[in-house]
Design a protein around this motif. Structure first.
Motif, short mmCIF file in Angstrom:
data_model
loop_
_atom_site.label_atom_id
_atom_site.label_comp_id
_atom_site.label_asym_id
_atom_site.label_seq_id
_atom_site.Cartn_x
_atom_site.Cartn_y
_atom_site.Cartn_z
N ARG A 3 0.75 -1.07 0.09
CA ARG A 3 0.15 -0.14 -0.06
C ARG A 3 0.94 1.17 -0.09
O ARG A 3 2.17 1.19 0.44
CB ARG A 3 -0.87 0.00 1.16
N TYR A 53 -5.36 -7.34 -7.49
CA TYR A 53 -6.39 -6.51 -7.33
C TYR A 53 -5.72 -5.27 -6.80
O TYR A 53 -5.46 -5.02 -5.75
CB TYR A 53 -7.53 -7.10 -6.30
N VAL A 62 -6.73 -1.71 -4.94
CA VAL A 62 -7.70 -0.97 -3.88
C VAL A 62 -7.31 0.35 -3.77
O VAL A 62 -6.11 0.58 -3.78
CB VAL A 62 -7.74 -2.11 -2.76
N ASP A 105 -8.75 3.46 -0.75
CA ASP A 105 -9.81 4.00 0.46
C ASP A 105 -9.13 5.23 0.85
O ASP A 105 -8.07 5.72 0.57
CB ASP A 105 -9.44 3.02 1.57
N PRO A 119 -10.18 -2.35 2.39
CA PRO A 119 -10.42 -1.29 1.37
C PRO A 119 -11.94 -1.16 0.69
O PRO A 119 -12.57 -2.20 0.59
CB PRO A 119 -9.61 -1.43 0.28
N TYR A 121 -12.78 0.37 -2.11
CA TYR A 121 -12.72 0.31 -3.52
C TYR A 121 -11.79 -0.92 -3.99
O TYR A 121 -10.70 -0.95 -3.46
CB TYR A 121 -12.31 1.60 -4.08
N TRP A 122 -12.34 -1.61 -4.97
CA TRP A 122 -11.71 -2.98 -5.58
C TRP A 122 -11.66 -2.78 -7.19
O TRP A 122 -12.69 -2.43 -7.65
CB TRP A 122 -12.13 -3.97 -5.07
#
Length: 122
Positions: free
Chosen positions: A50, A95, A97, A99, A109, A111-112
């Motif tokens: 992240r 994926y 992601v 947030d 999170p 959103y994906w």
């Protein structure tokens, strides 16, 4: 609503490299902390990396530390995952992601993306 679209997955040999990209729309990109998760066949989805809103704060899963690098370009609304020294255990769907919270983006999170497949052959 935030839309995240990944690209860059594919088939690569062990010790090879790939760079994943994820382009976001629907919200000011610089207001989102971004990250990557992955899910291998038969396994649970797991956190990979992240990055904070401005890019100065990054974190990685132990399994990818030293091999993967997350970065972002806020002018292009894009986050990247540079993956080096890949091994078959890295085979998974990856994926993107996002947030608004730096802590939440690595845990749950909001959103994906749809995911992009990475396959590493031995």
């Amino acid at each position: 609503q935030v839309q995240l679209v990944e690209s860059g997955g594919g088939l690569v040999q062990a010790e090879g490299s790939l760079r994943l990209s994820c382009t976001a729309s629907g919200r000011t990109f610089s207001s989102l902390a971004m990250g990557w998760f992955r899910q291998a066949p038969g396994k649970e989805r797991e956190f990979v990396a992240r990055i904070s809103w401005g890019g100065g704060n990054r974190a990685y899963a132990d399994s990818v530390k030293g091999r993967f690098t997350i970065s972002r370009d806020n002018a292009k609304n894009t986050v990247y995952l540079q993956m080096n020294s890949l091994n078959p255990e890295d085979t998974a769907s990856y994926y993107c992601v996002g947030d608004v919270s730096l802590g939440t983006v690595a845990d749950r999170p909001a959103y994906w993306g749809q995911g992009t497949q990475v396959t590493v052959s031995s």
